[in-house]
Design an enzyme around this catalytic site. Structure first.
Site, PDB file in Angstrom:
ATOM      1  N   ARG A  52       3.128 -28.098 -54.860  1.00  0.00           N
ATOM      2  CA  ARG A  52       4.320 -27.255 -54.914  1.00  0.00           C
ATOM      3  C   ARG A  52       4.126 -26.023 -55.806  1.00  0.00           C
ATOM      4  O   ARG A  52       4.369 -24.900 -55.396  1.00  0.00           O
ATOM      5  CB  ARG A  52       5.418 -28.154 -55.472  1.00  0.00           C
ATOM      6  CG  ARG A  52       6.771 -27.621 -55.553  1.00  0.00           C
ATOM      7  CD  ARG A  52       7.651 -28.754 -56.056  1.00  0.00           C
ATOM      8  NE  ARG A  52       7.807 -29.787 -55.039  1.00  0.00           N
ATOM      9  CZ  ARG A  52       8.703 -29.709 -54.072  1.00  0.00           C
ATOM     10  NH1 ARG A  52       9.502 -28.682 -53.980  1.00  0.00           N
ATOM     11  NH2 ARG A  52       8.801 -30.689 -53.188  1.00  0.00           N
ATOM     12  N   THR A  53       3.661 -26.261 -57.026  1.00  0.00           N
ATOM     13  CA  THR A  53       3.495 -25.153 -57.973  1.00  0.00           C
ATOM     14  C   THR A  53       2.361 -24.226 -57.521  1.00  0.00           C
ATOM     15  O   THR A  53       2.457 -23.004 -57.594  1.00  0.00           O
ATOM     16  CB  THR A  53       3.211 -25.704 -59.383  1.00  0.00           C
ATOM     17  OG1 THR A  53       4.260 -26.595 -59.736  1.00  0.00           O
ATOM     18  CG2 THR A  53       3.128 -24.601 -60.411  1.00  0.00           C
ATOM     19  N   LYS A 103     -17.946 -32.297 -63.670  1.00  0.00           N
ATOM     20  CA  LYS A 103     -19.304 -32.412 -64.216  1.00  0.00           C
ATOM     21  C   LYS A 103     -19.297 -32.333 -65.735  1.00  0.00           C
ATOM     22  O   LYS A 103     -20.345 -32.241 -66.363  1.00  0.00           O
ATOM     23  CB  LYS A 103     -20.184 -31.287 -63.658  1.00  0.00           C
ATOM     24  CG  LYS A 103     -20.386 -31.375 -62.162  1.00  0.00           C
ATOM     25  CD  LYS A 103     -21.322 -30.264 -61.686  1.00  0.00           C
ATOM     26  CE  LYS A 103     -21.202 -30.045 -60.191  1.00  0.00           C
ATOM     27  NZ  LYS A 103     -20.950 -28.633 -59.865  1.00  0.00           N
ATOM     28  N   ARG A 151      -3.153 -25.250 -64.386  1.00  0.00           N
ATOM     29  CA  ARG A 151      -2.434 -26.493 -64.649  1.00  0.00           C
ATOM     30  C   ARG A 151      -3.450 -27.521 -65.121  1.00  0.00           C
ATOM     31  O   ARG A 151      -4.563 -27.601 -64.601  1.00  0.00           O
ATOM     32  CB  ARG A 151      -1.762 -26.997 -63.383  1.00  0.00           C
ATOM     33  CG  ARG A 151      -0.845 -28.190 -63.667  1.00  0.00           C
ATOM     34  CD  ARG A 151      -0.189 -28.601 -62.378  1.00  0.00           C
ATOM     35  NE  ARG A 151       0.818 -29.603 -62.567  1.00  0.00           N
ATOM     36  CZ  ARG A 151       2.131 -29.356 -62.599  1.00  0.00           C
ATOM     37  NH1 ARG A 151       2.565 -28.124 -62.520  1.00  0.00           N
ATOM     38  NH2 ARG A 151       2.977 -30.345 -62.706  1.00  0.00           N
ATOM     39  N   HIS A 171       6.034 -25.824 -69.153  1.00  0.00           N
ATOM     40  CA  HIS A 171       5.932 -25.386 -67.764  1.00  0.00           C
ATOM     41  C   HIS A 171       6.803 -24.133 -67.647  1.00  0.00           C
ATOM     42  O   HIS A 171       7.868 -24.158 -67.035  1.00  0.00           O
ATOM     43  CB  HIS A 171       6.423 -26.511 -66.841  1.00  0.00           C
ATOM     44  CG  HIS A 171       6.118 -26.296 -65.393  1.00  0.00           C
ATOM     45  ND1 HIS A 171       5.365 -25.233 -64.942  1.00  0.00           N
ATOM     46  CD2 HIS A 171       6.464 -26.998 -64.296  1.00  0.00           C
ATOM     47  CE1 HIS A 171       5.270 -25.318 -63.615  1.00  0.00           C
ATOM     48  NE2 HIS A 171       5.935 -26.376 -63.204  1.00  0.00           N
TER      49      HIS A 171
END
Ligand SMILES: [Zn+2]
Lengths: 308, 141
Positions: free
Chosen positions: A51-52, A80, A101, A129
């Protein structure tokens, strides 16, 4: 270099400016559809949030820019064992702005200290957020035309709901804001939010377990999800979950110009019958999320350009 | 060593009674080769009782850490048996790698080579918060 890590990184004036740009974009999108031509947004999603991510990508594409990135840690160099700092130094060379994010709190802040391009925090664990909060603010701006003199009901999980905490922090800078905090005892707003933000800024608030008690006074009703996993036992969850479901019945005493908001996704806390009520603005809110991200990308790119 | 006289070294004076051992540990003084004296419950006109630490060598000490543990101490730097510098300290604004963030959801728990930094956010209540996740530092004492 200017970044957006915490909503309070932006002054009130800058929030007004972003809301005005977003409104101008809504009114005349064509004017903006090439302003970021040849610019690249990298979306670095160390944990998935479709969504974001789509909201950011849609915003950049609508500005005529390009996007690249990854949508989960497994497909990135983080798998990694590369550090956040190294990943961001590298991606800085491939892009003009980064939306990031990460499941760990403070990761975007670490990124902002080494990046050569603006970093936008697209969510860091349960911490911040800011673009969700900007989305909420644009919605309030568009629906109410003001940030002062509002009675805002927030309902559901007020204990863990970071969107609620950020919204309270953002609103603490405006005049005559009153919050009605509606939740079961188990999910009440943490006392540090009440003490450090609300009491410190002289904000008025009222706590209740009853969604209906202050319904008639609300200008805004901000619903959030009550999640099963937040409860100690199934019995409590089942007992409480239905008291925080918004239905048309419960809106009987509500103001005609109430604005109903929800950060989405919803599960069952707003009955679908409410969707067609003109007071339901949560899908408009999603759309606002795209426009305010467009305004934000534009602002940060412009500031970065002026620095060079 | 004669605990009264030091040729070259550091005397941490006016430590609140009872805090000297903790300071000794946090400063890592047990790792030093030179003699270190911890004097506890010394009579003090100003404080009633106080602790003192004497380090018999010119070693660097972490003033921020001392300030964090006990902002009321004084530090005397001794050279050739003479007091050459008397430092009063205060609560440091920032702590770098002095205390460590214990929040398992904090980026400091996974990012290699990242300094743990805490900022003084409430002077009156001596509250430090992690600059990454804003978690409050646990009180040392
Ligand atoms: Zn931390």
């Amino acid at each position: 270099m200017r970044h957006l890590i915490d909503i309070l990184d932006l002054s009130k004036e800058e929030i007004d400016e972003l809301c005005e740009t977003a409104t101008d974009i809504i009114n005349d999108p064509d004017k903006y559809n090439e302003v970021c031509k040849h610019k690249i947004l990298a979306t670095l999603f160390f944990e998935p949030s479709t969504r974001t991510r789509l909201s950011f990508e849609s915003a950049m594409l609508s500005l005529g820019g390009e996007v690249l990135g990854f949508s989960e840690a497994q497909s990135s160099s983080a798998a990694k064992g590369e550090s956040v700092a190294d990943t961001v130094r590298t991606v800085s060379c491939y892009s003009d702005i980064i939306a990031m994010r990460h499941p760990k709190e403070g990761a975007p802040f670490v990124a902002s200290r080494v990046a050569e391009v603006p970093i936008i925090n697209a969510g860091d664990g349960g911490h911040n957020h800011p673009t969700q909060t900007l989305t909420d603010l644009l919605t309030i701006h568009r629906e109410k035309g003001r940030f002062d003199d509002l009675t805002i009901g927030v309902c559901g999980d007020l204990k863990f709901g970071r969107t609620v905490h950020s919204l309270i922090a953002a609103m603490s800078r405006y005049k005559n804001i009153k919050f009605v905090l509606i939740s079961p005892d188990e999910l009440k707003l943490p006392s540090y939010v009440k003490k450090d933000i609300m009491q410190k800024n002289g904000m008025e608030y009222y706590e209740t377990r009853d969604l209906l008690e202050k319904m008639g006074e609300l200008d805004i009703l901000y619903m959030t999800r009550v999640q099963r996993e937040r409860f100690f036992n199934e019995e409590d969850y089942l007992r409480l979950k239905d008291s925080y479901i918004l239905t048309l019945d419960k809106l009987e005493t509500a103001k005609k110009d109430l604005t109903i908001m929800h950060p989405l996704p919803r599960v069952n806390e707003i009955a679908t019958e409410v969707d067609t009520d003109p007071r339901a603005r949560y899908f408009a809110q999603v759309r606002n999320g795209r426009y305010i991200r467009m305004a934000l990308i534009l602002k940060l790119l412009k500031e970065a350009e002026n620095e060079h | 060593m004669n605990i009264d006289s030091i040729v070259n070294g550091v005397v941490i004076d006016h430590i609140s009674a009872g805090k000297a051992m903790k300071l000794y540990e946090l400063l890592g003084l047990e790792k030093l080769d030179c003699s270190v004296a911890i004097i506890k419950n010394v009579h003090s006109n100003r404080m009633g009782k106080k602790d003192i630490i004497k380090i018999d060598a010119d070693v660097p000490v972490d003033f921020d850490l001392i300030g964090y543990v006990d902002p009321d101490c004084t530090i005397n730097i001794i050279k050739n048996e003479k007091l050459i510098e008397k430092k009063t300290i205060s609560l440091p604004e920032e702590l770098h790698n002095v205390i460590f963030c214990k929040n398992p959801r904090c980026i400091t728990s996974v990012e290699r080579g990242l300094e743990h930094v805490f900022k003084l956010t409430d002077k009156k209540n001596k509250i430090y918060r992690c600059i990454y996740c804003e978690t409050k530092a646990e009180q040392v004492l």
